[in-house]
Design a protein around this motif. Structure first.
Motif, short mmCIF file in Angstrom:
data_model
loop_
_atom_site.label_atom_id
_atom_site.label_comp_id
_atom_site.label_asym_id
_atom_site.label_seq_id
_atom_site.Cartn_x
_atom_site.Cartn_y
_atom_site.Cartn_z
N THR A 136 42.86 -15.59 18.85
CA THR A 136 43.30 -14.22 19.06
C THR A 136 43.22 -13.82 20.53
N GLY A 137 42.40 -14.56 21.31
CA GLY A 137 42.25 -14.23 22.73
C GLY A 137 41.13 -13.25 23.00
N LYS A 138 40.46 -12.76 21.96
CA LYS A 138 39.39 -11.77 22.15
C LYS A 138 38.03 -12.46 22.12
N GLY A 139 37.20 -12.20 23.11
CA GLY A 139 35.85 -12.73 23.15
C GLY A 139 35.74 -14.23 23.25
N GLU A 140 36.74 -14.86 23.84
CA GLU A 140 36.78 -16.31 23.88
C GLU A 140 36.00 -16.93 25.02
N ALA A 141 35.98 -16.31 26.17
CA ALA A 141 35.47 -16.96 27.38
C ALA A 141 34.01 -17.39 27.23
N ILE A 142 33.71 -18.57 27.78
CA ILE A 142 32.33 -19.01 27.87
C ILE A 142 31.79 -18.44 29.18
N THR A 143 30.77 -17.63 29.08
CA THR A 143 30.24 -16.95 30.27
C THR A 143 28.95 -17.58 30.78
N ALA A 144 28.35 -18.46 29.99
CA ALA A 144 27.13 -19.15 30.41
C ALA A 144 27.07 -20.50 29.73
N ILE A 145 26.53 -21.49 30.45
CA ILE A 145 26.36 -22.82 29.87
C ILE A 145 25.11 -23.45 30.49
N LYS A 146 24.30 -24.10 29.67
CA LYS A 146 23.04 -24.66 30.16
C LYS A 146 22.70 -25.89 29.35
N CYS A 147 22.32 -26.95 30.03
CA CYS A 147 21.78 -28.13 29.34
C CYS A 147 20.34 -27.84 29.01
N GLY A 148 19.97 -28.03 27.75
CA GLY A 148 18.65 -27.65 27.28
C GLY A 148 17.68 -28.78 27.08
N THR A 179 25.55 -22.53 24.95
CA THR A 179 26.68 -21.80 25.52
C THR A 179 26.57 -20.32 25.16
N GLY A 180 27.01 -19.49 26.07
CA GLY A 180 27.07 -18.06 25.85
C GLY A 180 28.51 -17.61 25.90
N GLY A 181 28.91 -16.80 24.93
CA GLY A 181 30.28 -16.35 24.86
C GLY A 181 30.46 -14.95 25.39
N GLU A 182 31.68 -14.62 25.70
CA GLU A 182 32.06 -13.30 26.20
C GLU A 182 31.68 -12.20 25.20
N ASP A 183 31.62 -12.56 23.93
CA ASP A 183 31.28 -11.60 22.89
C ASP A 183 29.76 -11.40 22.71
N GLY A 184 28.96 -12.08 23.54
CA GLY A 184 27.50 -11.93 23.48
C GLY A 184 26.81 -12.97 22.63
N SER A 185 27.55 -13.82 21.96
CA SER A 185 26.92 -14.84 21.12
C SER A 185 26.39 -15.98 21.96
#
Length: 114
Positions: free
Chosen positions: A58-70, A104-110
């Motif tokens: 849908t294009g909503k809340g798709e972007a990955i805004t954070a990424i970290k190797c744990g 990973t952190g998403g644009e939607d806060g997840s």
């Protein structure tokens, strides 16, 4: 991602359309080296890893805004146990199979763990 035990260091990126893509550093360096020496390389390097981490089409809340190797993942341990071997991995086995935890952190806060 430091997978130096297996010699496969990786660069992992998050995209604006929700995908995680990863490249093995050694292969990227080889691609760049061939480009600099005049060897024909068609287009861009091909990712070694690609999966949809966030969003839908849908294009909503798709972007990955954070990424970290744990840290180290559990795939080598699980594979050994599934094979019936409860002993610690030998150095030769640990080089052939490794994994890392990825957050990973998403644009939607997840936030998701892979």
């Amino acid at each position: 991602n430091d997978s130096s035990k297996s010699g496969n260091d990786a660069i992992v990126l998050g995209t604006s359309n929700g995908y995680v893509i990863g490249y093995v550093v050694e292969e990227l360096m080889s691609f760049a080296s061939n480009s600099e020496t005049g060897v024909e390389s068609e287009g861009s390097p091909v990712p070694n890893l690609r999966f949809r981490a966030h969003g839908t089409d849908t294009g909503k809340g798709e972007a990955i805004t954070a990424i970290k190797c744990g840290g180290d993942g559990t795939i080598p341990t699980s594979a050994r146990l599934r094979g019936g071997d409860e002993r610690p991995a030998s150095s030769s086995n640990s080089r052939s199979l490794s994994s890392s935890i990825l957050l990973t952190g998403g644009e939607d806060g997840s936030v998701k763990q892979w």
